[in-house]
Design a protein around this motif. Structure first.
Motif, short mmCIF file in Angstrom:
data_model
loop_
_atom_site.label_atom_id
_atom_site.label_comp_id
_atom_site.label_asym_id
_atom_site.label_seq_id
_atom_site.Cartn_x
_atom_site.Cartn_y
_atom_site.Cartn_z
N ALA A 80 38.29 40.87 66.14
CA ALA A 80 37.00 41.19 66.73
C ALA A 80 36.07 40.01 66.59
O ALA A 80 36.11 39.26 65.61
N VAL A 81 35.17 39.86 67.54
CA VAL A 81 34.28 38.71 67.55
C VAL A 81 33.38 38.71 66.34
O VAL A 81 33.10 37.69 65.74
N GLY A 82 32.91 39.87 65.92
CA GLY A 82 31.98 39.95 64.81
C GLY A 82 32.64 39.95 63.45
O GLY A 82 31.95 40.10 62.45
N GLY A 83 33.97 39.84 63.35
CA GLY A 83 34.65 39.89 62.07
C GLY A 83 34.51 38.60 61.29
O GLY A 83 34.08 37.57 61.81
N PRO A 84 34.90 38.62 60.03
CA PRO A 84 34.82 37.40 59.22
C PRO A 84 35.83 36.38 59.69
O PRO A 84 36.97 36.71 60.02
N ALA A 85 35.42 35.14 59.70
CA ALA A 85 36.30 34.08 60.16
C ALA A 85 36.44 32.97 59.15
O ALA A 85 37.31 32.15 59.27
N GLU A 86 35.55 32.93 58.14
CA GLU A 86 35.64 31.93 57.10
C GLU A 86 36.34 32.53 55.89
O GLU A 86 36.00 33.62 55.44
N LYS A 87 37.30 31.83 55.38
CA LYS A 87 38.04 32.27 54.20
C LYS A 87 37.68 31.36 53.04
O LYS A 87 37.88 30.15 53.10
N THR A 88 37.14 31.95 51.99
CA THR A 88 36.74 31.19 50.81
C THR A 88 37.84 31.30 49.76
O THR A 88 38.21 32.41 49.35
N VAL A 89 38.36 30.18 49.34
CA VAL A 89 39.44 30.11 48.35
C VAL A 89 38.87 29.54 47.07
O VAL A 89 38.23 28.47 47.07
N TRP A 90 39.11 30.25 45.96
CA TRP A 90 38.63 29.81 44.66
C TRP A 90 39.72 28.98 43.97
O TRP A 90 40.87 29.40 43.87
N HIS A 91 39.31 27.81 43.47
CA HIS A 91 40.18 26.95 42.69
C HIS A 91 39.59 26.86 41.28
O HIS A 91 38.57 26.19 41.06
N VAL A 92 40.21 27.55 40.35
CA VAL A 92 39.73 27.61 38.96
C VAL A 92 40.86 27.13 38.06
O VAL A 92 41.98 27.64 38.13
N ARG A 93 40.54 26.16 37.21
CA ARG A 93 41.58 25.61 36.34
C ARG A 93 40.94 25.03 35.08
O ARG A 93 39.90 24.38 35.14
N GLU A 94 41.58 25.31 33.95
CA GLU A 94 41.10 24.74 32.69
C GLU A 94 41.48 23.26 32.61
O GLU A 94 42.62 22.88 32.87
N LEU A 95 40.49 22.43 32.21
CA LEU A 95 40.69 20.99 32.16
C LEU A 95 40.98 20.48 30.76
O LEU A 95 41.88 19.66 30.56
N VAL A 96 40.19 20.93 29.80
CA VAL A 96 40.32 20.41 28.44
C VAL A 96 39.84 21.47 27.48
O VAL A 96 39.04 22.36 27.84
N SER B 51 37.16 23.90 35.44
CA SER B 51 36.70 23.46 36.76
C SER B 51 36.69 24.65 37.71
O SER B 51 37.70 25.37 37.84
N VAL B 52 35.55 24.88 38.36
CA VAL B 52 35.39 25.99 39.31
C VAL B 52 34.98 25.40 40.66
O VAL B 52 33.96 24.71 40.76
N GLN B 53 35.80 25.66 41.68
CA GLN B 53 35.53 25.13 43.01
C GLN B 53 35.80 26.20 44.06
O GLN B 53 36.62 27.10 43.84
N THR B 54 35.11 26.06 45.18
CA THR B 54 35.39 26.90 46.35
C THR B 54 35.61 25.98 47.55
O THR B 54 34.88 25.00 47.74
N VAL B 55 36.62 26.31 48.31
CA VAL B 55 36.94 25.58 49.54
C VAL B 55 36.92 26.60 50.68
O VAL B 55 37.59 27.64 50.60
N VAL B 56 36.15 26.31 51.70
CA VAL B 56 35.99 27.21 52.84
C VAL B 56 36.85 26.72 53.99
O VAL B 56 36.76 25.55 54.40
N TYR B 57 37.71 27.58 54.47
CA TYR B 57 38.58 27.27 55.60
C TYR B 57 38.09 28.05 56.82
O TYR B 57 37.88 29.27 56.75
#
Length: 898
Positions: free
Chosen positions: A393-409, A377-383
């Motif tokens: 800084a105003v122009g800096g990145p503000a969204e953090k993408t977290v990867w959730h990767v896990r073997e299911l079967v 299972s491969v997922q991304t959650v944006v915070y």
């Protein structure tokens, strides 16, 4: 008209060009094209035929295909590399193009036209087809370099992927996201078993715990060595951010193979594959690259802010920059993911992505050398981070993408055939790096179902998978896998066979399922699989001689390199056999079966012929004939090392030539009279036969997301000289085929009446894919890009949310009220005359630089999420988060530039 000869003596074909300088697709006569390009359609009653005489002046791409500064043409790309494997080129769902080399990968991103003026004319009730790029009299007489720009000519990236090996600690963030200890941390690593290990065959492995080697995926006992690597300054100074220079990235070995198990692989590129849409940062796909060491690495955009290239001219949008690409995570060897056991180092043989499921959700399947398929299972959650101006800084990145990767079967993928010893007289090599593929999803109220196809020795198996609804983003899905194969088929398979599914669900009577084509390595074989039937009865183990699949009974000497299955034009009326096109290894004047297709002429780029433009171009070059003695002279493409003995006047001495029919020519009996102008005397000269100087080798074939455009990777070779030189002399070319653009301004009802448009496929494509199909695949206008979506209910909802904030906003320069009465086109001003840009999502005034991000397809600018959260009251922040959390443009559903 005499042919034009270049400095090497090769005749240069004269090609007519249109007013824009773009060459049309060549049309060949039936005497050459019909006999050279074989059309095989075993299950289709009406075979397409080529009839160039019906439209001899057809350019092959349609009269509307007029490229200009706004619409860049698709022309060939020349690369200074050449891959070592087949299937080395692939389009993404957004029109990105990945091309594999021997130890690196080329990535090209498309440029899209800016259709803002067209949308404005439609909104104002004007004519959308009035030209906005007419050149003035002064511009017509000036040299404009933009006239010669082509698609994919800029914005590419060439990534070395073979060396240095990746550090396993790039997956540490995956374990942090799951709240699990990372196995390679010195404080949390499991204790390594002492004594002599045993491999999977029960034999003793001499690597014990005291020799300092890292066995079974766990670091050795020499903690000091590990600590030195961890404390190396290169860890913190790594510019790639993916661990490319960490100290523990030494070759280690994976699997049970004699080469890969000891880390001796050259680590060349084995396979490339794009993920489905909306998975990575900014909902863009990521690229999976499998190398010879058994390592699968994922490349894509990172969270850091990237430089966005300016538009090439006033008619093009901003271009993407791939400087933010890095290694996101990996699978195989020591790069395990959560849910996998660190007991041994896994060698990944092949992998496959499931078709699109939802935003930020995907399934990945890997097959190792122990014939185990792992579903991951491969997922991304944006915070979205709320940061004040002092904090960042105003122009800096503000969204953090977290990867959730896990073997299911994990399950075994074995066929019914008994293993064969390499010493057996009936042993036939069999193995593939492409024998894994997912079929389309069948959705119902309770979930979705698909099959995964895999290849074993002379067996093709299909296993059913099901995901229950709902699958909440960020949580593990409820995945069910059948214990037995749903369908199985015994067929002779040689090396590098593969499976290609047809897009969409297939209906045949009461059967609901999917279908596609199997490449046995020599021949294409169709298949059909039901998605609603039960599991297949288990077949007893038997030898390949029982089912007659030991040998290839159909003679063929030109193996299949790549094959694509075209989308069905009308899913309600399927063709008897899936529409496919394949290319074989070698294209020479004596191998007429190098190109094979059963696509009808009505669906081809040129209605008078079913052949792609690149196939016509290659066939035309194969038919070139030159005198054979031109290749016997050093001046014609030969280097000094292979120059033959020459006389004083440069003529070869006693050269023996052989024509296509095997007749030797030494000059005897073949004479002609040459009247020299100097002495006016007659002398006998040799008459030499003509030869075909060119041959081509294919490395891959790919289709765009909608099937309207295609690309092929080839390398040109000589038929008369062996190829010499090192890696620096290798070259390859990417050739394209495309369809004419449709007449703009067509209504939706006019497009609905077109039988060649698969609207079920178009509706599931990304906005970038739709725009690419409009440009090069004969697709219709794209909503939100060619015309505004004023009736979209989402726009009214968003306008209602931000209406109070828009009415009460103040000018940050003078403090006066910002009012809509001071609006001028795309600007809004305050009562004292200060004008600012407008956010396309909220309607707020953009009063500082670096506060917005641009859409890559329509060009609209939208405020960054953290800026919007700062400007709304606390009571509606959660509602605003739900709106901006979609991560796509509200005007056209396109993807943002980072």
């Amino acid at each position: 008209m005499a042919p034009i000869i270049d400095e090497r003596g090769v005749p240069i074909p004269t090609i007519e060009r249109d007013d824009e300088g773009f060459p049309p697709s060549p049309t060949l006569g039936a005497s050459s094209l019909d006999h050279r390009l074989a059309i095989h359609s075993p299950d289709v009653s009406a075979k397409p035929t080529c009839n160039p005489t019906s439209n001899p002046s057809s350019p092959g791409v349609g009269a509307d295909l007029t490229f200009s500064k706004k619409y860049l043409p698709l022309r060939e790309l020349t690369l200074n590399s050449r891959p070592l494997v087949k299937r080395a080129i692939q389009f993404s769902c957004d029109g990105d193009l990945a091309v594999a080399a021997d130890d690196s990968v080329h990535v090209f991103v498309p440029e899209f036209p800016d259709l803002t003026r067209r949308r404005k004319r439609i909104a104002e009730g004007g004519d959308p087809e009035s030209s906005d790029e007419e050149e003035t009299n002064e511009q017509k007489g000036k040299y404009n370099p933009e006239t010669f720009r082509t698609q994919y000519s800029e914005g590419s990236k060439h990534m070395p992927v073979s060396f240095p090996p990746l550090d396993p600690r790039i997956n540490k963030e995956l374990y942090d996201a799951e709240g699990m200890p990372f196995p390679y941390d010195k404080t949390s690593a499991p204790p390594k078993p002492q004594g002599v290990e045993k491999d999977t065959n029960g034999q003793e492995d001499g690597r014990d715990a005291g020799d300092g080697d890292q066995a079974d995926g766990v670091e050795g006992d020499d903690d000091d060595d590990w600590e030195d690597d961890s404390d190396d300054s290169s860890v913190d100074d790594d510019p790639a951010g993916g661990g490319a220079r960490l100290g523990s990235n030494q070759p280690y070995g994976a699997g049970s193979g004699p080469i890969t198990s000891v880390g001796s692989s050259m680590n060349h590129v084995v396979k490339i594959s794009w993920s489905p849409s909306e998975l990575g940062v900014n909902r863009r796909p990521i690229l999976g690259i499998l190398t010879g060491a058994g390592t699968l690495a994922m490349y894509g955009d990172g969270d850091m802010a990237a430089n966005v290239l300016g538009s090439a001219n006033g008619y093009m949008l901003q271009r993407r920059e791939l400087a933010s690409w890095l290694v996101l995570w990996g699978v195989g060897e020591r790069m395990m993911v959560p849910g996998q056991s660190p007991a041994y180092s896994e060698y990944i043989r092949t992998f496959a992505w499931a078709q699109e499921i939802g935003p930020g959700q995907a399934l990945l399947a890997t097959l190792n050398d122990a014939k185990e398929i792992a579903i991951i299972s491969v997922q991304t959650v944006v915070y979205v981070e709320e940061v004040s101006e002092k904090g960042r800084a105003v122009g800096g990145p503000a969204e953090k993408t977290v990867w959730h990767v896990r073997e299911l079967v994990r399950f075994k993928a074995e066929g019914p055939h008994l293993p064969v010893s390499t010493m057996d007289p009936d042993y036939v090599p069999c193995g593939t790096s492409f024998g894994l593929s997912f079929g389309p999803w069948l959705e119902d109220d309770g979930g979705r179902t698909c099959v995964i196809g895999y290849l074993d020795r002379n067996y093709v198996g299909f296993r059913k998978l099901r995901i229950d609804k709902p699958w909440t983003r960020g949580q593990l899905p409820k995945l069910q896998v059948e214990n037995k194969d749903t369908h199985g088929q015994c067929v002779h398979l040689t090396t590098d066979g593969f499976i290609e599914f047809e897009q969409g669900i297939f209906h045949k009577g009461d059967m609901i399922g999917c279908r596609g084509m199997i490449s046995t390595g020599w021949h294409p074989v169709p298949f059909e699989v039901s998605l609603v039937s039960g599991a297949l009865a288990e077949t007893a183990k038997h030898k390949t001689g029982v089912c007659g699949t030991t040998y290839n009974l159909q003679h063929c000497e030109n193996p299949i390199i790549d094959m694509v299955v075209h989308p069905p034009p009308d899913p309600a009326r399927p063709t008897p056999t899936p529409l496919y096109t394949l290319v074989r290894l070698s294209a020479t004047p004596t191998t007429p079966n190098w190109y094979e297709t059963n696509v009808p002429s009505a669906l081809a780029a040129d209605p008078s012929s079913p052949y792609f433009q690149w196939a016509r171009s290659i066939q035309q070059k194969l038919e070139v004939l030159v005198p054979a003695d031109m290749y016997q002279k050093r001046a014609y493409g030969a280097d000094d090392s292979d120059s033959d003995e020459e006389s004083d006047d440069g003529v070869l001495m006693e050269d023996t030539l052989e024509d296509d029919e095997g007749v030797n020519y030494t000059g005897e009996g073949l004479t002609a009279i040459d009247l020299t102008t100097d002495a006016n005397v007659a002398r006998e000269v040799k008459v030499v036969p003509e030869v075909h100087p060119h041959r081509f080798r294919f490395h891959g074939l790919t289709l765009s997301a909608g099937g309207g455009a295609s690309a092929v990777l080839v390398s040109a070779h000589s038929t008369q000289h062996p190829e010499r030189g090192g890696w620096h002399t290798q070259r390859s070319q990417v050739l394209f085929s495309y369809k004419p653009r449709r007449a703009s301004g067509r209504s939706l009802s006019m497009d609905m009446d077109d039988d060649n448009l698969n609207f079920s496929l178009l509706s599931s494509m990304s906005t970038e894919g739709k725009l690419f199909e409009y440009l090069y695949g004969g697709g219709p206008d794209v909503p939100g890009v060619h015309y505004p979506l004023s009736s979209d209910p989402r726009h009214a909802h968003v306008a209602q949310i931000f209406a109070p904030v828009v009415r009460n906003q103040k000018c940050e320069v003078c403090g006066a009220a910002v009012t809509q009465r001071m609006r001028k086109e795309d600007l809004v001003g305050c009562e004292k005359g200060h004008f600012f840009g407008i956010c396309a999502l909220s309607g707020l005034a953009v009063q500082k630089p670096g506060m917005t991000r641009s859409c890559g397809t329509c060009g609209f600018k939208t405020m960054r999420p953290e800026i919007l959260l700062q400007k709304v009251p606390e009571d509606i922040k959660e509602e605003v988060k739900g709106v901006i959390g979609r991560g796509s443009c509200m005007a056209c559903s396109g993807k943002f530039l980072n």
